[in-house]
Design an enzyme around this catalytic site. Structure first.
Site, PDB file in Angstrom:
ATOM      1  N   GLY A 222       0.624  -1.280  -0.053  1.00 12.30           N
ATOM      2  CA  GLY A 222      -0.009  -0.050   0.046  1.00 12.30           C
ATOM      3  C   GLY A 222       0.835   1.215   0.135  1.00 12.30           C
ATOM      4  O   GLY A 222       0.239   2.250   0.224  1.00 12.30           O
ATOM      5  N   PRO A 264       4.926  -5.140  -2.340  1.00 12.35           N
ATOM      6  CA  PRO A 264       4.760  -3.994  -3.152  1.00 12.35           C
ATOM      7  C   PRO A 264       4.735  -4.145  -4.722  1.00 12.35           C
ATOM      8  O   PRO A 264       5.085  -5.171  -5.292  1.00 12.35           O
ATOM      9  CB  PRO A 264       6.288  -3.279  -3.246  1.00 12.35           C
ATOM     10  N   GLY A 265       3.644  -3.338  -5.152  1.00 12.49           N
ATOM     11  CA  GLY A 265       3.285  -3.730  -6.675  1.00 12.49           C
ATOM     12  C   GLY A 265       3.377  -2.313  -7.293  1.00 12.49           C
ATOM     13  O   GLY A 265       4.488  -1.756  -7.954  1.00 12.49           O
ATOM     14  N   ARG A 302      -8.189   3.340 -15.169  1.00 13.83           N
ATOM     15  CA  ARG A 302      -8.087   3.980 -13.717  1.00 13.83           C
ATOM     16  C   ARG A 302      -8.638   5.179 -13.476  1.00 13.83           C
ATOM     17  O   ARG A 302      -9.297   5.224 -12.430  1.00 13.83           O
ATOM     18  CB  ARG A 302      -6.652   4.043 -13.229  1.00 13.83           C
ATOM     19  N   TYR A 306     -11.508   4.576 -10.724  1.00 11.66           N
ATOM     20  CA  TYR A 306     -10.764   4.633  -9.252  1.00 11.66           C
ATOM     21  C   TYR A 306     -10.983   6.487  -9.377  1.00 11.66           C
ATOM     22  O   TYR A 306     -10.547   6.928  -8.089  1.00 11.66           O
ATOM     23  CB  TYR A 306      -9.415   4.264  -9.124  1.00 11.66           C
ATOM     24  N   CYS A 332     -17.321   4.455 -27.027  1.00  5.67           N
ATOM     25  CA  CYS A 332     -18.590   4.800 -27.112  1.00  5.67           C
ATOM     26  C   CYS A 332     -19.448   4.719 -25.636  1.00  5.67           C
ATOM     27  O   CYS A 332     -20.134   3.940 -25.575  1.00  5.67           O
ATOM     28  CB  CYS A 332     -19.471   3.927 -28.079  1.00  5.67           C
ATOM     29  N   GLU A 333     -18.739   5.538 -24.702  1.00  2.61           N
ATOM     30  CA  GLU A 333     -19.253   5.792 -23.441  1.00  2.61           C
ATOM     31  C   GLU A 333     -18.523   6.828 -23.028  1.00  2.61           C
ATOM     32  O   GLU A 333     -17.841   7.509 -23.475  1.00  2.61           O
ATOM     33  CB  GLU A 333     -18.781   4.354 -22.505  1.00  2.61           C
ATOM     34  N   TYR A 360      -1.598  -1.417 -13.055  1.00  2.00           N
ATOM     35  CA  TYR A 360      -3.044  -1.582 -13.393  1.00  2.00           C
ATOM     36  C   TYR A 360      -3.320  -0.803 -14.651  1.00  2.00           C
ATOM     37  O   TYR A 360      -4.585  -0.166 -14.681  1.00  2.00           O
ATOM     38  CB  TYR A 360      -3.830  -1.083 -12.086  1.00  2.00           C
TER      39      TYR A 360
END
Length: 404
Positions: A222, A264-265, A302, A306, A332-333, A360
């Site tokens: 995190g 960790p990522g 993202r 998010y 198309c959104e 991500y």
């Protein structure tokens, strides 16, 4: 000096490999891992790369060469790790809401198993007893992280076994002889305050006193990375000092020397990643000026998912007059990357780059609207190498079965 790719390198990559394009920087990844090793040098620490953030096999091989372990959340991530060269003892498997057969598959591959559900813990204990060590993922009931979607340690989270169910855990261990090697927690991403880890550690220490066979405390990760100028990052050096003091105190009180593991990522790959797109259209309306690019949330979800911030720069016109744009995609959104963002003047055909795109980004991409997934490139020793080909039309039909 912090590692970063130059505007010239990014433009040359875009021209050679086309856009949209994900670009990663090997030396920046190494720099990030080195920072963690330095920050926690006084602790008995190990780092397992959370590969859900980016699983390209070349990134996994790089992590292996750099000495990291691997944190996996699916059996296929485990298999990718083994294919990349990781030995089973360097892989931690933390599945969630999977069937028991997937947990057994991890056991058969001889990796570390981290169980976060009472029923699965009991089934594992009944079948394997003390013959195979496990980790237990606990929910510490700590609210942390940048937003609710990335907070995983609060009372309403699906992750982990509640700390208030410790008596149930004890009964399972007593009745089955379960061999508990470590305790694990992960409260969420984007943690700014290092005291969140210390609060969780105190809970873990209390649990460890009740389980004398524990060898490892895993604090998840995190660690926050900065997204914009003057943004904060997790002070891992401050955390390293606090943890060293806490573990030393615990060792003196209990005569037990525990390892601390982290996963960790984003910290390792986010800042090493760039996403390059091309401006297709510049469209002025009564409300705003849209910069419409040749990508969308099918490639970088993202911002829409998010509400994540990605710094954007105009690579092609860095000295142009600054103007306000809403940067949107071609899906198309409602497909917005940035609202009312100040950029150097955007012209049709300009290359724009999104920073902090290593984590991500490609990993959460899709073929929505039957759009093709982008290519991936890795810069190492100053040279770009293609590590994933761009999708072709045939890839859209690859697994479909025509019956009509």
């Amino acid at each position: 000096m912090s590692q970063s790719l130059s505007r010239k390198q990014l433009i040359e990559a875009a021209e050679e490999f086309g856009t949209p394009l994900y670009v990663y920087h090997a030396e920046k990844i190494e720099e990030q891992l080195n920072e963690l090793n330095k920050a926690f040098k006084e602790c008995n620490a190990k780092f397992f790369y959370a590969c859900k953030s980016l699983t390209n096999i070349n990134i996994l091989k790089l992590m292996h060469k750099l000495g990291a372990g691997l944190d996996c959340v699916s059996i296929n991530e485990v298999k990718l790790g083994l294919k990349a060269g990781f030995t089973p003892d360097k892989i931690l498997f933390t599945p969630n809401c999977v069937d028991f057969e997937e947990i057994e598959a991890g056991k058969l591959l001889n990796v570390h198993i981290n169980i976060d559900n009472i029923s699965m813990l009991e089934r594992f204990g009944n079948k394997y007893g003390s013959s195979y060590p496990v980790f237990i993922r606990l929910n510490p009931h700590i609210m942390a992280g940048g937003n609710f979607k990335i907070s995983t340690g609060h009372v309403d989270s699906k992750f982990g076994i509640s700390i208030h169910q410790v008596r149930h855990i004890e009964r399972i261990i007593k009745s089955t002889g379960l061999n508990v090697q470590g305790l694990h927690m992960h409260t969420g991403s984007e943690i700014k305050d290092t005291n969140v880890f210390i609060a969780g550690l105190e809970i873990m220490f209390e649990m460890a006193r009740q389980f004398p066979q524990i060898e490892v405390i895993d604090l998840g990760s995190g660690f926050k990375v900065p997204y914009y100028d003057d943004d904060v990052r997790t002070d891992v050096h401050d955390l390293g000092k606090k943890l060293a003091q806490a573990f030393t105190k615990f060792e003196k009180e209990t005569s037990r020397k525990l390892e601390v593991w982290f996963e960790p990522g984003k910290f390792l790959v986010s800042e090493a990643g760039y996403f390059i797109v091309k401006a297709n259209v510049v469209k002025t309306t009564t409300a705003t000026v849209f910069a419409g690019v040749n990508s969308g949330f099918n490639h970088l979800i993202r911002p829409m998912f998010y509400e994540a911030y990605h710094r954007i720069e105009n690579l092609s016109n860095p000295k142009g007059a600054e103007r306000i744009y809403t940067v949107v995609g071609n899906i198309c959104e409602t497909d917005t990357f940035a609202w009312d963002r100040k950029l150097n003047e955007v012209r049709e055909g300009d290359y724009l780059v999104f920073y902090n795109a290593g984590a991500y980004g490609f990993e959460m991409s899709s073929n929505f609207n039957s759009r093709l997934k982008p290519a991936e490139v890795l810069f190492k020793d100053g040279k770009p190498q293609l590590i994933r080909k761009r999708d072709e039309f045939e890839d859209l039909l690859k697994n479909q079965v025509e019956v009509l």
